[in-house]
Design an enzyme around this catalytic site. Structure first.
Site, mmCIF file in Angstrom:
data_model
loop_
_atom_site.group_PDB
_atom_site.id
_atom_site.type_symbol
_atom_site.label_atom_id
_atom_site.label_comp_id
_atom_site.label_asym_id
_atom_site.label_seq_id
_atom_site.Cartn_x
_atom_site.Cartn_y
_atom_site.Cartn_z
ATOM 1 N N ASP A 57 48.474 -18.375 -48.958
ATOM 2 C CA ASP A 57 49.642 -18.516 -47.898
ATOM 3 C C ASP A 57 49.377 -17.668 -46.824
ATOM 4 O O ASP A 57 48.677 -16.602 -46.569
ATOM 5 C CB ASP A 57 50.947 -18.313 -48.428
ATOM 6 C CG ASP A 57 51.369 -19.489 -49.546
ATOM 7 O OD1 ASP A 57 50.692 -20.337 -49.669
ATOM 8 O OD2 ASP A 57 52.042 -19.070 -50.564
ATOM 9 N N TYR A 85 46.604 -10.039 -58.358
ATOM 10 C CA TYR A 85 47.679 -9.954 -57.332
ATOM 11 C C TYR A 85 48.288 -8.636 -57.313
ATOM 12 O O TYR A 85 48.685 -8.270 -58.502
ATOM 13 C CB TYR A 85 48.501 -11.314 -57.201
ATOM 14 C CG TYR A 85 47.930 -12.527 -57.005
ATOM 15 C CD1 TYR A 85 47.432 -13.061 -55.600
ATOM 16 C CD2 TYR A 85 47.404 -13.337 -57.987
ATOM 17 C CE1 TYR A 85 47.039 -14.140 -55.263
ATOM 18 C CE2 TYR A 85 47.048 -14.599 -57.743
ATOM 19 C CZ TYR A 85 46.617 -14.943 -56.616
ATOM 20 O OH TYR A 85 46.135 -16.063 -56.316
ATOM 21 N N ASP A 99 59.569 -17.323 -50.904
ATOM 22 C CA ASP A 99 59.078 -16.281 -50.255
ATOM 23 C C ASP A 99 59.836 -15.612 -48.978
ATOM 24 O O ASP A 99 60.613 -16.495 -48.697
ATOM 25 C CB ASP A 99 57.445 -16.172 -50.126
ATOM 26 C CG ASP A 99 57.175 -17.383 -49.021
ATOM 27 O OD1 ASP A 99 57.813 -17.535 -48.104
ATOM 28 O OD2 ASP A 99 56.019 -17.866 -49.251
ATOM 29 N N ARG A 191 54.918 -16.515 -56.164
ATOM 30 C CA ARG A 191 56.292 -16.491 -55.589
ATOM 31 C C ARG A 191 57.293 -17.316 -56.384
ATOM 32 O O ARG A 191 58.493 -17.035 -56.617
ATOM 33 C CB ARG A 191 56.175 -17.398 -54.277
ATOM 34 C CG ARG A 191 55.700 -18.338 -54.192
ATOM 35 C CD ARG A 191 55.480 -18.818 -52.600
ATOM 36 N NE ARG A 191 54.672 -19.803 -52.346
ATOM 37 C CZ ARG A 191 54.485 -20.974 -52.300
ATOM 38 N NH1 ARG A 191 55.826 -21.493 -52.086
ATOM 39 N NH2 ARG A 191 53.689 -21.955 -51.926
#
Length: 255
Positions: A57, A85, A99, A191
């Site tokens: 993203d 991550y 998010d 998310r």
């Protein structure tokens, strides 16, 4: 004597050079899409045949794997590998995109949580489980990406997907923020993970920072990683030494 003016010739297109075959590791910056990075690489390498593994993203940073030439055939194989991550979630507010880029849809007070409370919530989403993809995603419903439907204010039923968290680590807990790391399977939405843990803690949450540090055998700390800023000013010659050959990729993966 009349002099005839000749138009100034327009800039000629650069000749298409032979495709480069291999993998280019990019450290993507914020506020750019994965498609933006591919477009920049196409110009820098004067090459059309470029793909990528695993969309990031715009708010996310970190490892984006670009596949050049014949390496595009490895896309499905490399995308299937586990990802790692580093992220931050903020408690007390949920958003329509799950998010910080989305609109706040609900705010709730954050209770006096302990680290044990937070750990217990993370434990509920460890191992194998089903995750419902967010509306703001590229998954298609009847051929239309969900994010396009979401922009029109529509919400449709999404099929839960089987996902896996191999391991997680809580790096910092200073309410309302939680820094964490997660190693997860293909198709995992970090998310949604943050959103679901926020629901478990009964105060809601959204993802406020995200960085991909690893995908399969490739790491953002690899010596040949190119930053997005470097890519913008690079040319084919300067990038040549940073491209992993198909043989190098095969050796790294133990194939």
């Amino acid at each position: 004597m009349n002099s005839q003016r000749h138009p100034i010739p327009k800039g000629k297109k650069r000749p298409q050079l032979p495709n480069v075959d291999g993998v280019l590791l990019i450290d993507k910056g914020p506020d750019m899409t994965s498609h933006d990075v591919v477009a920049i690489a196409r110009r820098a390498l004067n090459q059309k045949k470029i793909g990528h593994c695993g969309t990031l993203d715009p708010m996310a940073t970190g490892l984006l794997i670009l596949l050049l030439g014949k390496a595009t055939k490895l896309q499905d194989l490399l995308m299937a590998e586990h990802k790692v991550y580093e992220a931050t979630m903020t408690l007390g507010a949920t958003t329509d995109s799950q998010d910080k880029e989305g609109e706040i849809v609900e705010e709730r007070p954050v209770p006096p949580l302990t680290l044990d409370d937070v750990t217990a919530a993370f434990d509920k989403y460890n191992g194998d489980f089903y995750q419902t993809p967010p509306m703001v995603s590229a998954i298609k419903k009847d051929g239309v990406p969900l994010y396009k439907l979401a922009r029109k204010g529509k919400t449709v039923e999404r099929e839960p997907r089987f996902v896996r968290v191999l391991k997680y680590a809580i790096r910092r807990f200073e309410s309302p923020e939680i820094d964490f790391a997660v190693a997860c399977s293909k198709g995992f939405y970090v998310r949604t993970y943050a959103h679901d843990i926020g629901q478990e803690l009964e105060c809601g949450a959204h993802l406020s920072a995200l960085r991909r540090t690893r995908s399969g055998k490739f790491s953002v700390d690899h010596e040949k990683v190119v930053t997005a800023e470097e890519l913008k000013t690079a040319n084919r010659e300067s990038l040549a030494g940073r491209i992993l050959s198909l043989a190098e990729v095969s050796l790294m993966r133990g194939a």
